[in-house]
Scaffold this motif. Structure first.
Motif, PDB file in Angstrom:
ATOM      1  N   GLY A 198       0.779  -1.117   0.009  1.00  0.00           N
ATOM      2  CA  GLY A 198      -0.132  -0.047   0.001  1.00  0.00           C
ATOM      3  C   GLY A 198       0.900   1.328  -0.053  1.00  0.00           C
ATOM      4  O   GLY A 198       2.125   1.200   0.294  1.00  0.00           O
ATOM      5  N   ALA A 207       4.425   2.558  -4.396  1.00  0.00           N
ATOM      6  CA  ALA A 207       3.742   1.312  -3.662  1.00  0.00           C
ATOM      7  C   ALA A 207       3.555   0.291  -4.831  1.00  0.00           C
ATOM      8  O   ALA A 207       4.475   0.394  -5.951  1.00  0.00           O
ATOM      9  N   ASP A 209       0.632  -1.401  -6.559  1.00  0.00           N
ATOM     10  CA  ASP A 209      -0.724  -1.155  -6.531  1.00  0.00           C
ATOM     11  C   ASP A 209      -1.437  -2.538  -7.023  1.00  0.00           C
ATOM     12  O   ASP A 209      -1.147  -3.068  -8.280  1.00  0.00           O
ATOM     13  N   GLY A 245      -9.263  -2.070  -1.245  1.00  0.00           N
ATOM     14  CA  GLY A 245      -9.369  -0.564  -0.636  1.00  0.00           C
ATOM     15  C   GLY A 245     -10.306  -0.159   0.182  1.00  0.00           C
ATOM     16  O   GLY A 245     -11.215  -0.639   0.549  1.00  0.00           O
ATOM     17  N   ILE A 251      -3.611   3.707  -1.617  1.00  0.00           N
ATOM     18  CA  ILE A 251      -3.359   2.397  -2.376  1.00  0.00           C
ATOM     19  C   ILE A 251      -3.301   1.200  -1.349  1.00  0.00           C
ATOM     20  O   ILE A 251      -2.700   1.166  -0.417  1.00  0.00           O
ATOM     21  N   PRO A 252      -4.240   0.207  -1.510  1.00  0.00           N
ATOM     22  CA  PRO A 252      -4.456  -0.842  -0.740  1.00  0.00           C
ATOM     23  C   PRO A 252      -3.174  -1.728  -0.614  1.00  0.00           C
ATOM     24  O   PRO A 252      -2.641  -1.902  -1.740  1.00  0.00           O
ATOM     25  N   ASP A 253      -3.068  -2.582   0.228  1.00  0.00           N
ATOM     26  CA  ASP A 253      -2.076  -3.790   0.337  1.00  0.00           C
ATOM     27  C   ASP A 253      -2.362  -4.805  -0.588  1.00  0.00           C
ATOM     28  O   ASP A 253      -1.467  -5.433  -1.033  1.00  0.00           O
TER      29      ASP A 253
END
Ligand SMILES: [Zn+2]
Ligand SMILES: [Zn+2]
Length: 403
Positions: A198, A207, A209, A245, A251-253
């Protein structure tokens, strides 16, 4: 009295049993109330009855008056976690549970067949196994019953097995349909977890993404279906769940999605299992992401033995006259655990239109809908067909004898 007349004589009892089952729907492998009602409905008949250990099944064996092989008739008994919404006077009294797939009709028709065949026991050249099965709706009840020996309940392996399914739409009322070969799909699940790193939405270069890559996987799966499979051996891939997200600027992991995958042959099923996992792992690798993909095996393809499907069609024509049976031009994309039975023994699965006369089968709410309605009028015919399949298949002089 003809078999059809005897079945019509049972009509009130069958309707009563079906309504009673409908008011107390139970879900899964353990259906104690349903089991009790089935045992009561079979009470007094000359049957050898046993109940399941790992599930609340009922297996009943009727010994024919003459020696011969055995055949199996199957009716499933479980309901769905659906809140009924149709204003029936016998609406479900179990909140959030409904006989939305018509299994209450199957149970009642199979009990009716037991009565019809018990009265014609002397005509039977062989034995009949009645398979009252819990847990069709995703619980693999048929597989449990096979493991507990239902196919050998009469002392030897059944030579044929028949299942029936009512539909609240698509087929005109009272019309039967089946086909040789695949009749229902295999239903498997692809689960994908895309793992990145993220970061701030403004600096994606810092990151990893997972979202664009996961989106690419979803569309690439559709391309895979059109490029890697024979158009006449179809594959359906539907991504029904996609999660990633929290807000627009983070930006999520990771991202997760899952898809239902329907196939109609063993070959395509094995191929999509391998190719879909390979595809999503490859796309992940191309973007420097880790991917955990798994393929959950659901029910296999339900495949009718061609001879047995033809025999079922002939039996329907013989019993009801012309115009009541047609050969389904293609399989249904739903799935069934009767597939496990047909993997082990020959047999056929038959659909029966049960749309009420005041509804149009073309657009009536279908099975699993909270508004689905199934017409009681089909009960005697369904019971008669079950009975007739067993009588004819075990008759040395009938169609079955020449096979
Ligand atoms: Zn169903
Ligand atoms: Zn069903």
């Amino acid at each position: 009295m003809s078999l059809l007349e005897s079945a019509q004589d049972l009509r009130d009892e069958l309707v009563q049993l079906r309504h009673s089952l409908h008011t107390t729907p139970e879900v899964g492998l353990h259906l104690p109330i349903t089991q009790e009602k089935v045992l009561a409905a079979l009470d007094g008949l000359p049957l050898e009855i046993s109940t399941g250990e790992s599930l609340s099944s009922v297996t009943a064996v009727l010994r024919g008056g003459r020696p011969g092989p055995s055949v199996l008739l199957r009716g499933d008994m479980d309901a769905l976690p659906v809140a009924e919404r149709n204003g029936l006077p016998y609406i479900s009294s179990h909140e959030g549970r409904m006989h939305a797939c018509g299994h209450d009709l199957h149970t009642s028709m199979l009990a009716g067949a037991a009565h019809l065949l018990a009265a014609r026991r002397e005509e039977l050249a062989g034995d009949v196994v009645f398979m009252f099965q819990p847990g069709e709706e995703g619980y693999e009840g048929a597989r449990f019953m096979i493991d507990e020996g239902v196919l050998d309940a009469a002392g030897s392996r059944v030579v044929a097995a028949y299942g029936m399914h009512v539909v609240s739409a698509m087929l005109p009322p009272g019309v039967f349909s089946s086909r040789g070969g695949p009749i229902m799909a295999a239903a498997d699940t692809l689960n994908v977890h895309v793992i990145g790193r993220g970061g701030h939405g403004s600096t994606p270069q810092r990151a990893q993404d997972p979202i664009p890559a996961a989106c690419e996987m979803v569309t690439a799966l559709q391309t895979l279906v059109t490029r890697a499979f024979d158009v006449f051996d179809p594959v359906v891939v539907t991504v029904g769940s996609f999660h990633a997200g929290t807000v627009d600027n983070v930006i999520p992991d990771d991202a997760r999605f899952s898809a239902t995958i329907r196939t109609f042959s063993k070959g395509s099923r094995a191929r999509i299992k391998q190719r879909a996992v390979q595809l999503v792992e490859g796309i992940g690798a191309a973007h420097g992401l880790r991917v955990e993909a798994s393929f959950g095996m659901g029910y296999p393809v339900t495949v009718n033995t061609p001879d047995e499907a033809s025999f079922a069609g002939e039996t329907i024509d013989g019993l009801f006259g012309p115009g009541r049976f047609f050969v389904a031009p293609q399989p249904v994309t739903g799935s069934e655990d009767f597939s496990y039975v047909l993997e082990d023994v020959p047999g056929a699965f038959v659909f029966l239109g049960a749309c009420p006369p005041d509804r149009d089968p073309a657009d009536a709410p279908y099975n699993h809908s909270p508004e689905a309605l199934f017409d009681d009028a089909v009960l005697p015919d369904g019971a008669a067909l079950y009975a007739s399949l067993a009588l004819s298949r075990l008759s040395p002089s009938g169609t079955a004898g020449t096979r």
